[in-house]
Design an enzyme around this catalytic site. Structure first.
Site, short mmCIF file in Angstrom:
data_model
loop_
_atom_site.label_atom_id
_atom_site.label_comp_id
_atom_site.label_asym_id
_atom_site.label_seq_id
_atom_site.Cartn_x
_atom_site.Cartn_y
_atom_site.Cartn_z
N LYS A 150 -29.51 -12.32 35.16
CA LYS A 150 -28.71 -11.21 35.67
C LYS A 150 -29.17 -10.80 37.05
CE LYS A 150 -25.79 -7.72 35.55
NZ LYS A 150 -25.59 -6.63 34.62
N ASP B 284 -20.15 -3.85 28.12
CA ASP B 284 -21.09 -3.03 28.91
C ASP B 284 -21.46 -1.76 28.16
OD1 ASP B 284 -22.81 -2.52 30.97
OD2 ASP B 284 -21.31 -1.67 32.31
N HIS C 259 -21.70 -8.86 27.17
CA HIS C 259 -22.44 -7.93 28.05
C HIS C 259 -22.73 -6.64 27.27
CE1 HIS C 259 -23.00 -6.15 32.30
NE2 HIS C 259 -23.46 -5.26 31.43
N HIS D 17 -18.14 -6.82 34.34
CA HIS D 17 -17.40 -5.55 34.32
C HIS D 17 -16.58 -5.33 35.60
CE1 HIS D 17 -21.04 -4.51 36.49
NE2 HIS D 17 -21.77 -4.36 35.39
N HIS E 111 -25.96 -3.50 26.45
CA HIS E 111 -27.30 -2.93 26.67
C HIS E 111 -27.82 -2.41 25.34
CE1 HIS E 111 -26.93 -2.91 31.12
NE2 HIS E 111 -25.64 -2.79 30.83
N HIS F 256 -23.90 -8.09 38.72
CA HIS F 256 -23.39 -6.73 38.93
C HIS F 256 -22.90 -6.70 40.37
CE1 HIS F 256 -23.33 -2.25 38.21
NE2 HIS F 256 -23.07 -2.37 39.50
O1 DOR Z 1 -22.55 2.11 33.72
C1 DOR Z 1 -23.45 1.33 33.70
N1 DOR Z 1 -24.51 1.46 32.85
N2 DOR Z 1 -23.43 0.31 34.56
C2 DOR Z 1 -24.48 -0.51 34.70
O2 DOR Z 1 -24.41 -1.38 35.51
C3 DOR Z 1 -25.72 -0.30 33.92
C4 DOR Z 1 -25.47 0.42 32.70
C5 DOR Z 1 -26.75 0.94 32.06
O3 DOR Z 1 -27.71 0.20 31.97
O4 DOR Z 1 -26.75 2.12 31.64
ZN ZN Z 2 -24.17 -3.44 32.10
#
Ligand code: DOR
Ligand code: ZN
Length: 345
Positions: A100, A248, A14, A175, A16, A137
């Protein structure tokens, strides 16, 4: 005392990476720490179909450092308009490994997400049929619900009915932050797993809110009370293959985090492995670290385990205060200015 560990090269189930110029920073960081990573689709605009995923994959590829065999594992963003055909086509691409689900409005770039699951059952049936996992999520989207109760409410109202109705659908509850989530995953069948972040294993809501707000510990789902953190670290170190790494890691510029309305997300791409090692050591469970970081996620996704290894050494180090990001922006890593006890050699 263990001072050195050679373990399977970790994956991140997971992460980003964002898009375009952000990839110059995020992709080399991810490639340094992980062999493979499940790449979240909540870009602007989101990754909604095979074409989007292929184009995003190509943009990521351009930033993989020479000599690295880092592999981005792409995902689709579920919207009310996702169809079974879109899912089948994405799976046929060979690069899309999951879908997702963001309940609409619960977190960063989730407005295109889903308000009601009931219309999407044909999509979930198709995913179950072709073996494509649904990554969730797990927070209720009703803004009236207390922010600390949103995960447990979602589990009761949405997740239990979904798992009961389609027990063959592979689900990763992402998460996880509560004892309720741990209990749900333990009670569910083996098609259900969960990822755990470094921040939820190491910190609680006091860390976030007591003695001053720490915006760099603000993420969603929000950090919970200590009893929940204990349930999470027990699950992570239990050796149960349903629980595995998912950092995450979520980049937000320092200016967007340290703001009157700060963004949610902790950036841990380069520090997460050290954090996990520290969390496992607190539990006297370093012998369980390798499988959590390098085996169970691959097994869940039906992918081969990595054969390359990394070595962790017990050595104090302090992560950089920040990394440069975009034009004139900075990213503050999880663990900035702290002394971490384990270092990847
Ligand atoms: O803290 C987070 N940041 N939780 C999420 O679900 C998304 C993520 C983000 O994309 O910044
Ligand atoms: Zn995330």
């Amino acid at each position: 005392m263990t001072n050195q560990m050679t373990i399977t090269f970790p994956d991140d189930w997971h992460i980003h990476l964002r898009d375009h110029d952000a990839l110059k920073t995020t992709v080399p960081h991810a490639a340094q720490s992980f062999k493979r990573a499940i790449v979240m689709p909540n870009t602007t605009p989101p990754i909604k179909n095979r074409q989007d995923a292929e184009a995003y994959y190509a943009r990521i590829q351009k930033h993989i450092p020479e000599g690295s065999d880092f592999q981005p594992l792409m995902t689709l963003y579920l919207t009310p308009d996702t169809t079974a055909d879109i899912i089948e086509d994405a799976k046929a691409s060979g690069i899309v490994h999951a879908v997702k689900l963001y309940p609409a409005g619960v977190t960063t770039n989730s407005t295109a997400g889903v308000s009601s699951l009931s219309n999407l059952y044909p999509v979930f049936e198709k995913m179950a049929e072709i073996g494509l996992p649904l990554l969730i999520h797990g927070e209720a989207s009703d803004p009236e619900i207390d922010i600390f109760d949103r995960e447990s409410t979602f589990i009761e109202q949405e997740l239990k009915p979904l798992h009961t109705k389609i027990p063959t659908l592979k689900i990763v509850l992402e998460h996880i932050t509560t004892k309720d989530a741990v209990e749900f995953v333990l009670a569910a069948n083996n098609n259900v797993g969960a990822t755990l972040t470094p921040q939820h294993l190491l910190f609680n809501r006091n860390s976030l809110l007591s003695g001053g707000i720490k915006p760099h510990l603000y993420c969603l789902p929000i950090l919970k009370r200590e009893t929940h953190r204990q349930a999470l670290i027990e699950a992570a170190t239990s050796g149960n293959p349903k629980f595995f790494i998912g950092t995450d890691s979520a980049p937000h510029a320092q200016s967007a985090k340290e703001s009157s309305c700060g963004c949610a997300g902790c950036y841990s791409a380069l520090t997460a492995i050290s954090h996990y090692a520290e969390a496992f050591e607190h539990m006297n469970a370093l012998d369980k670290l390798e499988a959590f970081l390098g085996h169970y996620g691959a097994d869940f996704y039906g992918l081969p385990r990595n054969t390359e290894m990394i070595t962790l050494v017990r050595e104090d180090w302090t992560p950089p205060e920040s990394y440069s990001y975009l034009e004139n922006e900075h990213l503050i890593p999880l663990g900035a200015k702290q002394v971490l006890k384990w270092k990847v050699k």
